[in-house]
Design a protein around this motif. Structure first.
Motif: not given
Length: 121
Positions: A9-12, A17-19, A25-31, A99-104
């Motif tokens: 489920x996390x991978x899904x 999200x990644x889609x 370069x101006x606004x990188x992704x904080x993973x 990265x698929x994790x819940x935001x908590x």
């Protein structure tokens, strides 16, 4: 394998999200990646496929300070560290990738600490 049922489920969620988000370069992704014992944060430029900077609880410069701390406190320090390194490189705005994790929990603490230290997302 028992771990794959929990991982699927996390991978899904991660793929969904990644889609929608990618780093420039101006606004990188904080993973953010979290394992059972550690937490990692990277700023990624997806156009070039490069990591701009990173921070984790495994770094020798930070690990001595983090040994006695709880996981949320360590996540807070990693959030501040990644924000300071990004600001040094001239990056102020980022796209947050949980990265698929819940935001908590540790993910939320890391994000809040990065915001307090000056990153905008």
């Amino acid at each position: 394998m028992a771990g794959t049922k929990k991982l699927e489920p996390r991978i899904k969620r991660k793929q969904r999200i990644r889609k929608k988000i990618s780093g420039t370069p101006e606004r990188p992704r904080l993973c953010v990646y979290r394992s059972l014992n550690h937490i990692y944060a990277q700023l990624i430029d997806d156009e070039k496929g490069h990591t701009i900077c990173s921070a984790s609880t495994l770094e020798k410069s930070l690990s001595a300070d983090l040994k006695s701390l709880k996981s949320k406190e360590a996540a807070q320090i990693i959030g501040k560290t990644i924000a300071e390194r990004a600001l040094k490189l001239g990056v102020e705005k980022v796209v947050f990738d949980r990265n698929g994790y819940l935001y908590h929990g540790r993910v939320k603490v890391l994000a809040d600490a990065a915001r307090e230290a000056g990153l905008k997302f």
